[in-house]
Structures are given as C-alpha cells and as structure tokens.
Design a protein around this motif. Structure first.
Motif, PDB file in Angstrom:
ATOM      1  N   THR A  95      22.515  58.777  41.271  1.00 57.52           N
ATOM      2  CA  THR A  95      23.038  59.640  40.212  1.00 57.52           C
ATOM      3  C   THR A  95      24.177  60.472  40.772  1.00 57.52           C
ATOM      4  N   LEU A  96      25.402  60.220  40.275  1.00 56.32           N
ATOM      5  CA  LEU A  96      26.584  60.946  40.748  1.00 56.32           C
ATOM      6  C   LEU A  96      26.868  62.186  39.903  1.00 56.32           C
ATOM      7  N   GLY A  97      26.344  62.245  38.697  1.00 58.41           N
ATOM      8  CA  GLY A  97      26.597  63.370  37.819  1.00 58.41           C
ATOM      9  C   GLY A  97      25.910  63.128  36.482  1.00 58.41           C
ATOM     10  N   HIS A  98      26.276  63.858  35.448  1.00 61.01           N
ATOM     11  CA  HIS A  98      25.672  63.648  34.140  1.00 61.01           C
ATOM     12  C   HIS A  98      26.614  64.153  33.050  1.00 61.01           C
ATOM     13  N   LEU A  99      26.373  63.647  31.837  1.00 63.57           N
ATOM     14  CA  LEU A  99      27.096  64.029  30.622  1.00 63.57           C
ATOM     15  C   LEU A  99      26.122  64.747  29.705  1.00 63.57           C
ATOM     16  N   TYR A 145      29.221  71.971  21.905  1.00 63.07           N
ATOM     17  CA  TYR A 145      29.556  71.996  23.321  1.00 63.07           C
ATOM     18  C   TYR A 145      29.289  70.643  23.972  1.00 63.07           C
ATOM     19  N   ALA A 146      30.044  70.405  25.036  1.00 60.39           N
ATOM     20  CA  ALA A 146      29.800  69.225  25.880  1.00 60.39           C
ATOM     21  C   ALA A 146      30.448  69.477  27.231  1.00 60.39           C
ATOM     22  N   PHE A 147      29.798  68.997  28.286  1.00 59.75           N
ATOM     23  CA  PHE A 147      30.401  69.095  29.617  1.00 59.75           C
ATOM     24  C   PHE A 147      30.017  67.892  30.446  1.00 59.75           C
ATOM     25  N   VAL A 148      30.884  67.598  31.439  1.00 60.97           N
ATOM     26  CA  VAL A 148      30.647  66.533  32.412  1.00 60.97           C
ATOM     27  C   VAL A 148      30.524  67.192  33.773  1.00 60.97           C
ATOM     28  N   ALA A 149      29.438  66.882  34.513  1.00 58.75           N
ATOM     29  CA  ALA A 149      29.167  67.534  35.789  1.00 58.75           C
ATOM     30  C   ALA A 149      29.060  66.518  36.903  1.00 58.75           C
ATOM     31  N   GLU A 150      29.436  66.939  38.103  1.00 58.70           N
ATOM     32  CA  GLU A 150      29.325  66.127  39.321  1.00 58.70           C
ATOM     33  C   GLU A 150      28.222  66.703  40.190  1.00 58.70           C
ATOM     34  N   THR A 151      27.294  65.865  40.650  1.00 54.34           N
ATOM     35  CA  THR A 151      26.176  66.304  41.473  1.00 54.34           C
ATOM     36  C   THR A 151      26.669  66.607  42.880  1.00 54.34           C
ATOM     37  N   ARG A 166      28.325  70.720  39.866  1.00 55.76           N
ATOM     38  CA  ARG A 166      29.588  71.374  39.541  1.00 55.76           C
ATOM     39  C   ARG A 166      30.182  70.703  38.314  1.00 55.76           C
ATOM     40  N   SER A 167      30.624  71.501  37.356  1.00 54.61           N
ATOM     41  CA  SER A 167      31.210  70.933  36.136  1.00 54.61           C
ATOM     42  C   SER A 167      32.609  70.416  36.423  1.00 54.61           C
ATOM     43  N   LEU A 168      32.919  69.230  35.903  1.00 50.97           N
ATOM     44  CA  LEU A 168      34.260  68.681  35.976  1.00 50.97           C
ATOM     45  C   LEU A 168      35.105  69.145  34.788  1.00 50.97           C
ATOM     46  N   THR A 169      34.454  69.382  33.635  1.00 52.36           N
ATOM     47  CA  THR A 169      35.139  69.904  32.455  1.00 52.36           C
ATOM     48  C   THR A 169      34.096  70.452  31.502  1.00 52.36           C
ATOM     49  N   PHE A 170      34.482  71.399  30.624  1.00 55.18           N
ATOM     50  CA  PHE A 170      33.562  72.013  29.665  1.00 55.18           C
ATOM     51  C   PHE A 170      34.303  72.227  28.358  1.00 55.18           C
ATOM     52  N   TRP A 171      33.800  71.616  27.273  1.00 58.17           N
ATOM     53  CA  TRP A 171      34.370  71.731  25.924  1.00 58.17           C
ATOM     54  C   TRP A 171      33.518  72.724  25.136  1.00 58.17           C
TER      55      TRP A 171
END
Length: 881
Positions: free
Chosen positions: A154-158, A73-79, A86-91
C-alpha cells in the motif's frame, strides 16, 4: 464518432470479448441506465486526469473523485510509514487546500492504509471521536480506497468525505478502485522519477568533485614558490567550492596569524599581499588547536564564540563560513577557509571531499614551506664568514638529508596514492603496452597483476568501426599533443568480454617514452543515458500522438455492415496477421486499427501511428526506420524510427498508398524479415512489430498501373477489412447524431436535448460523401449556431458540404455570385471554402503533383509537409478518374 483517449493510460479499454452486451448497449438509444451512470462517473474522472501527470494529476484525481460521487471533500495521500501519511492534494469543494501530515491511529484511514476498502455511510464523528479534523470540516460520511501496487504494498490511499450521508454503490467503489490503481501507478512513477533524479544528482556531484580534485592536484603539484602556489590555488579552488571569499591562514609570530585572501589576487601582480592579525577570538585558532574543520551557517552562530571572525564577516558582507585545517603528519601548517554571502552555503558539502582537497593543499604547502626554509638558509650563508659558512654548510647538509627523507616519505605517500586511488591510473608504452596499473584500473579492465606486462591497451577496444575510429583518433591526438580530456571509449573486459565504457584522459610523459593515462568507469552512466534517450524518444512520440487529436472511445452503431466489420475485428485481433483496412476517407479506419490493437495480445505495448501521406518523401524513410548522426544534413543526433518505438507493439501505417517506391522496398523487408538498417548505419535492428495498414485508394489498381509494388500489396493484404461508407449505414445515422450531439453540447455547454424531426429526416436522407467526419462537422457547426434546446440543421448546410466535393450546380449566377467560387445560394463563401477550392484548383493545374519544381507546394509557396497537412485538414483527396 469517437472521443480522445491517451495512449499512456494504464487502464486498458474494456474489450468486446469481456463485455457480450457491448454492441447492444451502444446501439440502444433509450434513457440513461445504471451502467451509463457508471460510465459517466468513469468519464468524469478519466477526462479530468487523462492529460495530467505528477502533482497536477493528483489534484485532478481528488477533484474529479469528489465531483463524481457528489461529495464535498476528497484527498489523495502518500504513506510515509506504518503510522503516518502525507497528503498529496486536498479538495475542499471549491478549491485545493493546504497539504498536511497526520498519523493513522484514531482516524478512518487506519484500515485503508492497511490495504482495506472502508466505507462509513454516516455518523463519522461519533465513530472516530479522536479525529478532531473530521469535526472541524463537519464530515458525516467517508469512503477510503487503498492505492496498492502489483506487489501488494500500500503506497497511499484515495479518500472521499461528505457533510451528508453517502450510500455508494458497488459500481462507485469499483470506479474508485480503478482510479486508485491509476493513482498508485502515477505515485510509483513519481517516486521512481525522484529516485532517478537523486541518482543523477549524486553521479553529477561525484564527477564534479573528482574532476575538481584532479584539477587541484594538477595545479599545485609542482609549485614551490609561495606566490605561484597560492596563485594556482586561487585559479582552481574557487571552482571547487561555491564561495565569494576564500584564503589561506598560516601561523605567524606568537598569538598572531598571517592571512592570504586568494579571491583578491591580481594575476598580473608580482607578489601576493598578506595581512597579519591577532589570533584571539578567531575561528582559525580553534581549527588549528582542535585539528578539525568548522562550519557556520550565519554570523549569529559565531558572534559570541568568535567575535573577531564575526567582525570580519560583517565588514565584508559574508554570512557562511567553512574552515579546514591543513595537516601534514602531526603538524598543523595552517587553515583553508571559504566564506559566502549566502546563509547555510556549506551544509551540503561532502566531508571526505573537502578533506582530500585540504590534504592535497597541505602536501603542496609543506613542500613550499620546506623550499622557503632552504632558500632562507642559503641567503643567510651568503652573508656569513667562511667558517660560519662551513658550519652552516654542515647544518644545511643535515637539513637536506632530512628533507631527502621527507621527500622519500612524500614519494612513498604518492605511490600509495597511485595504487590505492579510486580512479584508474595506468602507464602505457608508445605501442599501448601496459607498464604500470593501479588496483582500480586492473579491476575495471578485468586483469590480474601478473597480466600487466603482457597486456596492450588497444586490445580492450572492440573490433567495430566506430570503436576503432574513436581509439585511433585518441591515439593520434596524443601524438599531436592535443588535449584528450574526457574522451569516451567503448571497451571489453579481458576476463569475461563484457562491454564497458570509460572516460579517458592521457598525456605523454615529459620523457616521451610512455604516456600517463587516467580513466573513470562510466558504464552505468552510458547505459542510463541510452535508456533515457529511448524514454525521451517514446515520450516525444506520445506527446505528438496526444497533439494529433485523434478521436477514439467507442464505436457507435448497430447496422449490419458495421457489425460484420466488428466481427472481423474479433477474428483477427488475437492473431498476429497483417491487416489492410480500406475505405473512403472519414469512415473510421484508424478507429478500427486501434480496436484491433486493444483486443490483441500486444495491447500493453504502444500503438504507433504514422501518416504516410503527411510526411515528405525525403523524410518518410527516416521517420519509419530512424537515422544515424550525420546521415544527412540536419541529422545532428541518432534518432530511433517509429518501427523501433513500436517494438513489441503495433504500428499503424495510415495512407500507405502514398509511400515512395524506395521506401516500399524497405517496408517489404521489414514485413518479411522483421529487421532493417537506419539511414546512415550498417547496424541491423531486429524488431517484433505487428503491421496494420490503411488506405482510401485502390491498391490493386495502383499495382496494375505500376504505382505500387505488387509483392508489398500481397504482404499487406493478408487480412483485408473494408469499412462501409456512411451511406450504407443509414440505420446508424440516428445513433451517431445523438452521440455527437451529447459530445458537443457537453463540450460547448449548450442546453440542447433533442433534434428536430425534420432535421433528423434530412440527415438520414443525405448521402454523406464525407462520411462520419462530415457528419461530425455538421453536428458541431449546428450546435455552435443553435440558440434553443432543439437542434436544427438547414438544408443549405448539407448542400454546401456537397458542393465542396464538386457536386453543386453553378449554371445560373446572380450579381452576388460574381466571385468564381460563390455558391448558387448567393451567400459569400467561408474562408475555409475559399482555401479548399483554391488548393484544389492549384492541385489540378499541377496534375496533383505536390513536390518538385512544378508541384503545387512550389506554386502555393508552401512546404510540401504543410500542404499535405492542410489537405488532410480540409479533406482534399484526389478522386480516381
């Protein structure tokens, strides 16, 4: 020799200075090392995200990050806040899952959102028992990297998760940090793009509302007859608010209302039909009693509260309702209502805007009703006796006095509206002297009230040809009675001389002694449009650069001639000197130009490439220096040239020997003065551009023959770099073969792991007249034709390539060689060989002239630019005699 790279990649290539072992690692052909595994991870993520932007970029980033670390799994989130993301995408390992929003407490992302790198190699559910989602997906390990901008925010995280333990190396964490930074830049760009779009939408809405309000005021300003007034409202109000049905409702007799449906008005009819209906159970009654506007998103909201109105909406198929009171002082004259067949059609409307519309309609309706009352009184007087007429006349006189007072009060309100209006209004004499100006106009023009009588409007126009022409045309249009609506003028403030732009409307007063002018300050919009145009020009260039399919990732080889060239690159890159790269076609001149730019102080700015040989002589000057609108046929708008796009960066002039003589003169001036004028413009543009030129021709010989300017040659030849042909780099052929083999096997999915010894010997012994480009084509063709794990190249393939340069011996022919261009081996030629030989034959017949009445392009019935493109694709170059 190289792979594709994207010019807009925010992570610059690692420089030779920053990596002392760069050449040694490239030259090594040993087994895959730790560094190459890291490079492979970088390559997986870079290739997956390089060509994507926006949501597609984040999807590619999450998928490639999971695949690169072997995770599920992997996801990119926006703070969103300090406690929520909030997730921008989720694999999820096979596809992209649905987006989700979650709070940080009790999750492994809490410290990552605070700007820390967090790694949990195993035991993830036990450490975060409150996070039920981790248990649902069976996650055992976790890696989280924050996406922080240049200001440290911090704008988000991976995040990468796996169902088994993970032991990431420091290099893996560094790779994730690199692409977290790239993701942060994309997220910042996405957020900035959304803000810019909202600003554009707000400005567009404000302009539409202002224009609509002006149209309403113009339409109803002088109508005193009810049918004419309501007809004017029907023509303009349906353009103000999106509606399917609208009208005006007036109080009638006791407990009754009189409604006019304006959307059904026939402009050819003599009168407007109205309908009287009971007021009970209507939304109109509530609006008139409460003096407030009412909005309903659907029939369900009013069915119980206003059944009569709900019944009318159901019969007409309407869903949304917006009704506003028409107020004149303390009196309620009626209501203005809009209906739409769509649900929630009016929730977005601006309260202040609708109130201004209702206020304007109420003023006009008040005057109309007063006029009707006066007319009714006059009709009654005509039917009475003289005594009654005298009595009524006194009464009418009193009424007229009251009406005069009301009119005076109305005029006072209009004067207040003039002075306090947010739109600039001025009255100008025929010589443009200001007679009257409201506060908004004085603020925009930079003048005080005492300056108005002595100020002339034409003095605000700058003394430039374009601005003076626009003002002259605008004034002439007023004299002809032409509509001047929406003319854009450039002005200068009187107090500080700063430039500003206005959208200008002006009409002569009916008296003919002065003009009434209104204008809006659109400086921000003009500046934004200019910036947008520049960004669009840069975007067009970058898209063209991506489509040009240039190859560049690494320089492969460790031969002494190549190392000497790389040493020259190290020496000249930090300097600002002009570089001239010479060498045969296919030797990698563009690659060296990119290496110089990437290692210079300009690496953060664009490297703009121009192939001088692929542009027709009539368009090369426009391509380099730009043109003004109307400079020539087809110049429909201003266009920035490549030198303007490269301002602050580097411009690469490939095939510089193909420049026409008149363009050489203008290029010489740019090299000397760093300035030029676009075609059709007298405005001088100054730029800061470093020039790198390349050619496969002998420019010194061309200078002696008078085909190239000597002074331009000396300006370009400040630091010459000569690329060695591949036949002088025999020891690099083995490395290049393995490099291209890895590239094409990965691209084509072939399981080829080694090269046959006989094939490698044959490749090393070949002279390679087409240099590295020819070697690349040979390897790609061999990979396509190969059927096993060992790469083989037949000797006939190399002979075919050699014959393409005119070196084959065709003395003996068999019946199979009856075609004039058939090879000596007896096989039929490919379509590419036939095309190449035909073009070469026509070029020789035309004495290698491309354009003109007897040029090769005319003989082949092709455009000159199309012929040059095919010559470049097929590697056709005129060999010097």
């Amino acid at each position: 020799m190289s792979e594709n790279t994207k010019e807009n990649d925010p992570q610059p290539s690692r420089s030779l200075e920053a990596d002392p072992d760069f050449r040694t690692r490239l030259a090594s052909s040993s087994d895959v090392s730790e560094d190459k595994l890291v490079d492979g991870t970088l390559r997986i993520i870079a290739e997956g995200t390089a060509a994507a932007t926006g949501d597609e970029f984040f999807r590619s980033l999450a998928r490639c990050a999971a695949q690169a670390l072997g995770a599920r799994y992997a996801f990119v989130a926006e703070t969103l806040s300090e406690m929520e993301s909030r997730s921008l995408t989720f694999w999820d390992g096979s596809d992209f899952g649905e987006g989700f929003t979650y709070r940080f407490p009790g999750t492994p992302c809490q410290r990552v959102a605070a700007g820390h790198i967090c790694v949990t190699s195993s035991g993830l559910p036990a450490k975060f028992p409150e996070d039920l989602w981790l248990q649902q997906i069976g996650a055992e390990s976790y890696i989280g990297v924050p996406m922080r901008n240049a200001q440290g925010r911090t704008l988000g995280h991976l995040a990468v998760l796996h169902q088994e333990p993970m032991e990431p190396s420091e290099e893996d964490i560094a790779v994730l940090q690199i692409f977290a930074a790239r993701g942060c830049a994309e997220l910042e760009r996405k957020q900035a793009h959304e803000k810019l779009g909202k600003a554009h939408e707000d400005l567009r809405r404000l302009n539409l509302e202002t224009a609509a309000l002006l149209n309403v005021n113009r339409a109803i300003g002088h109508h005193l007859d009810r049918d004419v007034l309501f007809g004017a409202l029907a023509d303009c109000l349906q353009k103000v608010v999106p509606t399917d049905r609208f009208g005006i409702v007036l109080p009638s007799k006791a407990n009754q209302l009189q409604g006019y449906v304006l959307t059904k008005r026939d402009v050819l009819s003599e009168s407007l039909q109205s309908k009287v209906f009971p007021s009970e159970g209507t939304a109109t009654t509530w609006v008139l009693q409460n003096r407030e506007w009412f909005v309903a998103a659907s029939q369900d909201e009013i069915r119980d509260r206003f059944p009569a109105t709900a019944r009318v909406m159901q019969e007409t198929g309407m869903q949304s309702l917006c009704e506003l009171p028409l107020l004149s002082g303390v009196r309620v004259l009626g209501s203005l209502n809009f209906m739409s067949s769509k649900k929630a059609a009016y929730g977005h409307l601006q309260h202040s805007f609708l109130e201004q519309v209702a206020s304007s309609v109420a003023v006009a309706l008040d005057d109309c009703l007063a006029h009707e009352e006066v007319r009714r009184i006059g009709n009654e007087l005509s039917a009475r006796t003289i005594a009654e007429l005298e009595r009524q006349q006194r009464h009418m006189s009193d009424a007229l006095q009251e009406a005069s007072k009301a009119l005076g009060a109305s005029e006072e309100r209009f004067r207040d509206l003039f002075d306090e209006a947010p739109i600039a209004y001025v009255h100008e004499g025929l010589d443009s002297r200001l007679i009257r100006a409201n506060r908004a106009a004085m603020k925009i023009l930079g003048i005080q009230p005492e300056d108005v009588p002595t100020t002339y409007g034409k003095t605000f126009v700058p003394n430039t040809p374009d601005a003076q022409r626009r003002m002259r045309e605008a004034l002439e249009s007023i004299g002809r009675g032409t509509d001047t609506s929406g003319v854009v003028l450039e002005m200068r403030r009187k107090d500080n001389g700063k430039p500003f732009w206005i959208q200008w409307w002006s009409r002569p007063d009916p008296s003919g002694t002065y003009t009434r002018t209104m204008f809006l300050d659109i400086t921000d919009r003009v500046l934004m449009e200019k910036e947008k145009a520049q960004l669009e020009a840069q975007n067009v260039y970058l898209q063209e650069e991506i489509r040009s399919q240039h190859n560049f990732v690494e320089i492969v080889g460790n031969s002494r001639p190549l190392l000497a060239v790389l040493q020259q690159v190290d020496q000249v890159a930090p300097a600002e000197a002009t570089v001239l790269i010479q060498g045969e076609t296919g030797t990698g001149k563009e690659l060296i130009a990119r290496a110089i730019h990437d290692r210079s102080r300009r690496h953060g700015h664009p490297l703009v490439k121009v192939n001088c040989g692929a542009i027709s002589a009539g368009l090369v000057e426009s391509e380099l220096f730009g043109h003004a609108k109307g400079a020539f046929t087809g110049a429909l708008a201003n266009r920035d040239g490549r030198f303007t796009l490269a301002d602050g960066g580097t411009i690469f002039l490939d095939e510089v020997g193909e420049l026409p003589p008149d363009t050489q003169v203008k290029l010489l001036r740019v090299l000397q003065e760093q300035e030029f004028e676009p075609i059709g413009s007298s405005k001088t543009i100054k730029v800061d551009v470093r020039v790198i030129a390349a050619t496969n021709r002998d420019l010194s010989l061309m200078v002696r023959e008078g085909k190239f300017r000597g002074d331009l040659f000396y300006r370009l030849n400040v630091f010459p770099v000569t690329m060695p042909p591949l036949r002088e780099r025999q020891e690099d052929i083995h490395l290049l073969v393995m490099f291209f083999l890895e590239k094409f096997t990965r691209k084509l999915g072939k399981p080829i792991t080694q090269v046959a010894g006989e094939t490698m010997s044959r490749l090393c012994a070949y002279s390679w007249p087409g240099n590295i480009r020819e070697l690349q084509n040979v390897i790609e063709r061999a990979v396509v034709l190969s059927k096993g794990p060992v790469l083989t190249v037949e000797g006939a393939v190399l002979l075919d390539f050699q014959r393409s340069d005119g070196q084959a011996n065709t003395a003996s022919k068999t019946p199979a060689q009856s075609w004039p261009g058939a090879p000596a081996t007896g096989r039929l030629p490919s379509l590419e060989e036939v095309e190449r030989q035909h073009i070469v034959a026509v070029l020789k017949e035309a004495n290698w002239r491309i354009e003109g009445e007897r040029g090769a392009a005319r003989l082949l019935k092709l455009q000159p630019s199309t012929l040059r493109s095919r010559m470049q694709k097929l590697g056709i170059v005129r060999n010097p005699d």
